[in-house]
Design an enzyme around this catalytic site. Structure first.
Site, PDB file in Angstrom:
ATOM      1  N   CYS A  78       0.804  -1.205   0.000  1.00  0.00           N
ATOM      2  CA  CYS A  78       0.000   0.000   0.000  1.00  0.00           C
ATOM      3  C   CYS A  78       0.841   1.261   0.000  1.00  0.00           C
ATOM      4  O   CYS A  78       0.314   2.332  -0.235  1.00  0.00           O
ATOM      5  CB  CYS A  78      -0.964  -0.029   1.169  1.00  0.00           C
ATOM      6  SG  CYS A  78      -0.244  -0.594   2.687  1.00  0.00           S
TER       7      CYS A  78
HETATM    8  C1  SAM Z   1       0.179  -4.670   3.277  1.00  0.00           C
HETATM    9  S1  SAM Z   1       1.268  -5.987   3.480  1.00  0.00           S
HETATM   10  C2  SAM Z   1       0.172  -7.364   3.464  1.00  0.00           C
HETATM   11  C3  SAM Z   1      -0.262  -7.807   4.816  1.00  0.00           C
HETATM   12  C4  SAM Z   1      -1.045  -9.082   4.840  1.00  0.00           C
HETATM   13  N1  SAM Z   1      -2.148  -9.053   3.932  1.00  0.00           N
HETATM   14  C5  SAM Z   1      -1.550  -9.405   6.242  1.00  0.00           C
HETATM   15  O1  SAM Z   1      -2.730  -9.531   6.430  1.00  0.00           O
HETATM   16  O2  SAM Z   1      -0.744  -9.517   7.172  1.00  0.00           O
HETATM   17  C6  SAM Z   1       2.042  -6.107   1.913  1.00  0.00           C
HETATM   18  C7  SAM Z   1       3.104  -7.193   1.851  1.00  0.00           C
HETATM   19  O3  SAM Z   1       3.550  -7.313   0.489  1.00  0.00           O
HETATM   20  C8  SAM Z   1       4.891  -7.768   0.530  1.00  0.00           C
HETATM   21  N2  SAM Z   1       5.509  -7.529  -0.789  1.00  0.00           N
HETATM   22  C9  SAM Z   1       5.764  -6.335  -1.374  1.00  0.00           C
HETATM   23  N3  SAM Z   1       6.299  -6.509  -2.590  1.00  0.00           N
HETATM   24  C10 SAM Z   1       6.392  -7.843  -2.791  1.00  0.00           C
HETATM   25  C11 SAM Z   1       6.866  -8.645  -3.865  1.00  0.00           C
HETATM   26  N4  SAM Z   1       7.363  -8.079  -4.967  1.00  0.00           N
HETATM   27  N5  SAM Z   1       6.801  -9.978  -3.744  1.00  0.00           N
HETATM   28  C12 SAM Z   1       6.295 -10.546  -2.614  1.00  0.00           C
HETATM   29  N6  SAM Z   1       5.831  -9.843  -1.567  1.00  0.00           N
HETATM   30  C13 SAM Z   1       5.876  -8.506  -1.647  1.00  0.00           C
HETATM   31  C14 SAM Z   1       5.498  -6.963   1.677  1.00  0.00           C
HETATM   32  O4  SAM Z   1       6.660  -7.582   2.195  1.00  0.00           O
HETATM   33  C15 SAM Z   1       4.336  -6.915   2.680  1.00  0.00           C
HETATM   34  O5  SAM Z   1       4.466  -7.913   3.653  1.00  0.00           O
END
Ligand code: SAM
Length: 372
Positions: A78
């Site tokens: 986000c």
């Molecule tokens: C807003 S958090 C999601 C939280 C999750 N939905 C929860 O309920 O705990 C977004 C996540 O996307 C991951 N992320 C960002 N870019 C990514 C990528 N290219 N590949 C895999 N994960 C990614 C981040 O590490 C982060 O943990």
């Protein structure tokens, strides 16, 4: 029907983080068959508490082979959409990550898609117009879903925190759309006092607290319960703060060092956990919240243990998460769709969340609740 209900519903979870949403789905009895995140610490926490997760960048992973998938969830990053961030939106490479979900949807054809994101996603622009419209159009026109999204105040669902988030749900049978969001919860004490009740040093992560610099402790300690830096005498402020105080309009009335009162609902727990500009001072103690305390505001159970190389990483994992309680309520409601409950049985006894003011706690709007 009974036999059908014994079958565990399958979930594929993208951008799973430490597993807030996934914990909610497992609490509701779903089976998380695939999960991924590229943050090592979040994966460590996930493995300790939930199960297997693939550590890696989603853009470099193949879509797994999974048949009969029930739900695909994705809380794509986000930061690029966040009002607190740069608002570079879609030009930021992280802002393109939502497209990864289409790759998965195309191959796995889940019965339901659930996206969670910050409010800023609603005003993020793309070449064709609004990002949210592009997402809805793609799900509708390319993949044949019916889509509904809502801006929700999660405190209306029993999460003890003012947390405003967008949840989008896409299903194939449009008759269920009016019944796809959970009902509001209006009978819970959401105060900070109630939320922190019973925490002792014996609980995991309770001794973990971010170290602050002496100036932060000095000023933070002087702030009364329910106050902020605005409660402090001008004369005692450091020069930098005096400058801000002299021109509050220019600085958008910052509410540094907010210390909520015990009877209030906690403000949003964010990943950019900053003691000076997030309301994270303990109501009565001369310190900010511990890792366990902020986990409580996010509805993680006390036996959910946060791992990671440092305390900051744990605060971030928690701030990034979907509160498990919200995940569980969404998951429970979706069972009606997955197990095809008769529509006629899906009557609502409370007002719809859309009828509530998203910026106000539910207790200010009690009149509207339970009128049916
Ligand atoms: C807003 S958090 C999601 C939280 C999750 N939905 C929860 O309920 O705990 C977004 C996540 O996307 C991951 N992320 C960002 N870019 C990514 C990528 N290219 N590949 C895999 N994960 C990614 C981040 O590490 C982060 O943990």
């Amino acid at each position: 029907m009974k036999r059908l209900q014994n079958k565990k519903l399958k979930v594929v979870s993208m951008f799973s983080g430490c597993g807030g949403m996934d914990l909610g789905f497992s609490q509701a009895g779903y089976d998380i068959v695939w999960a991924n995140d590229f943050n090592e610490d979040a994966c460590e926490t996930y493995r300790k508490n939930i199960g297997d997760i693939i550590l890696g960048d989603v853009t470099e992973l193949d879509v797994p082979d999974i048949s009969d998938l029930d739900v695909l969830t994705a809380g794509f990053p986000c930061q690029p959409f966040s009002n607190a961030g740069s608002r570079k939106g879609i030009e930021d490479p992280r802002g393109q990550l939502y497209k990864q979900t289409f790759k998965f949807i195309e191959k796995l054809k889940p019965k339901v898609v659930v996206f969670e994101n910050v409010r800023g996603i609603l005003s993020t622009k793309v070449v064709t117009g609004n990002l949210i419209d592009e997402i809805v159009d793609t799900l509708t026109n390319e993949y044949g879903y019916h889509v509904k999204y809502r801006l929700l105040n999660l405190s209306h669902f029993g999460v003890p925190q003012k947390r405003i988030r967008v949840i989008l749900i896409a299903v194939k049978n449009k008759n269920y759309l009016d019944h796809i969001f959970p009902e509001v919860v209006d009978n819970k004490d959401l105060s900070i006092r109630a939320t922190l009740k019973g925490i002792t040093n014996r609980l995991p992560n309770q001794k973990e607290i971010m170290r602050l610099n002496p100036q932060a402790i000095h000023y933070g300690s002087m702030i009364p319960e329910g106050g902020s830096w605005k409660s402090l005498d001008y004369d005692i402020l450091p020069e930098r703060w005096k400058k801000i105080r002299d021109d509050m309009v220019k600085y958008h009335y910052p509410n540094f060092f907010r210390r909520y009162a015990r009877h209030e609902i906690q403000g949003t727990i964010t990943a950019a956990f900053k003691p000076e500009n997030a309301g994270v001072w303990h109501p009565t103690k001369d310190r900010i919240y511990t890792v366990r305390e902020i986990a409580r505001f996010q509805t993680f159970p006390d036996d959910f243990i946060f791992e990671g190389r440092n305390i900051k990483s744990k605060y971030q994992q928690i701030g990034n998460a979907v509160p498990p309680l919200m995940g569980m309520l969404v998951a429970e409601q979706l069972k009606h769709y997955c197990y095809t409950t008769e529509i006629g049985k899906l009557k609502r006894s409370k007002v719809e969340s859309t009828e509530l003011n998203v910026n106000q706690p539910i207790y200010n709007q009690k009149i509207a609740v339970n009128i049916r």
